[in-house]
Design a protein around this motif. Structure first.
Motif, PDB file in Angstrom:
ATOM      1  N   GLY A  48      -8.575  40.861   0.353  1.00  0.00           N
ATOM      2  CA  GLY A  48      -8.206  40.244  -0.919  1.00  0.00           C
ATOM      3  C   GLY A  48      -7.195  39.128  -0.706  1.00  0.00           C
ATOM      4  N   GLY A  51      -8.828  36.215   1.014  1.00  0.00           N
ATOM      5  CA  GLY A  51      -9.717  35.539   0.057  1.00  0.00           C
ATOM      6  C   GLY A  51      -8.936  34.606  -0.853  1.00  0.00           C
ATOM      7  N   ILE A 112     -14.518  37.692  -0.101  1.00  0.00           N
ATOM      8  CA  ILE A 112     -14.281  38.219  -1.448  1.00  0.00           C
ATOM      9  C   ILE A 112     -15.268  39.358  -1.751  1.00  0.00           C
ATOM     10  N   HIS A 115     -13.993  42.369   0.002  1.00  0.00           N
ATOM     11  CA  HIS A 115     -12.829  42.882  -0.729  1.00  0.00           C
ATOM     12  C   HIS A 115     -13.293  43.759  -1.894  1.00  0.00           C
TER      13      HIS A 115
END
Ligand code: HEM
Length: 184
Positions: A48, A51, A112, A115
């Motif tokens: 995360g 990203g 992403i 994540h």
């Protein structure tokens, strides 16, 4: 150009307002989502963060492009600005960012998605599926833009819907309010 900046600001305000309204609704309707402390979610947290930096990196290129006179915005923000005076270091940096955007873009989408997969996604809170759809959208139209066999019309449409700030603004605002709903 000033009009289009105004447009972007109004657009951002509308998205923030709608998100606050939905945030209040979700906050009162759904029980808090507890943070999971598993091995995979710990790794997911790292994805995360990476990203987020990757997205900032991508949009920094767009800003740099505008500021270097690759868009009309530069002339308004910096009246004395002459694109020729831009140091070649910035030109080189921009060249590098342009050449690597496709790879950085693919990596960003993958990071992403990882994540989201590792953290688990509360589908009933609309911020999360919306961010997922928008990231897939950027990736898909970025691919059509790059793919040499894309028909001309599809390329034109892909440029229109991919190379702009509007999706990014939504991704940022939805992800921010979505994360506010997580219990930590
Ligand atoms: C979350 C991921 C992505 C974001 C946020 C993003 C964002 C952007 C933005 C804002 C622009 C306009 C840049 C500018 O004019 O300065 C752009 C251009 C472009 N993107 Fe992406 N992009 C992403 C992923 C991708 C992917 C996966 C591909 C290809 C597979 C791709 C291919 C392109 C191409 C070909 C252009 C136009 C040429 C250029 O300006 O270099 N993008 N992207």
């Amino acid at each position: 150009m000033i009009r289009s900046i105004k447009g972007v600001l109004i657009y951002t305000a509308v998205i923030v307002f709608a998100s606050v309204v939905y945030f209040v609704y979700a906050y009162t309707q759904y029980p808090p989502i507890p943070e999971r402390e598993t091995f995979l979610s710990e790794i997911g947290e790292g994805f995360g963060e990476v990203g987020l930096w990757a997205l900032l990196f991508i949009y920094a290129r767009t800003l740099l492009k505008l500021l270097m006179g690759k868009g009309a915005l530069a002339k308004r923000l910096l009246p004395d600005y002459s694109p020729h005076a831009a140091t070649s270091m910035f030109q080189q940096l921009l060249g590098f960012l342009n050449r690597t955007h496709v790879y950085v873009g693919i990596a960003t989408v993958a990071i992403i998605l990882l994540h989201i997969a590792l953290m688990g996604m509360p589908m009933d809170i609309l911020f999360f599926p919306a961010v997922l759809a928008l990231v897939v959208w950027q990736g898909l139209f970025g691919m059509f833009l790059t793919w040499r066999y894309s028909p001309k019309e599809l390329k034109k449409f892909s440029y229109l819907v991919h190379a702009q700030f509007l999706t990014g603004i939504m991704i940022g605002i939805f992800a921010y309010f979505g994360h506010l709903l997580l219990d930590n």
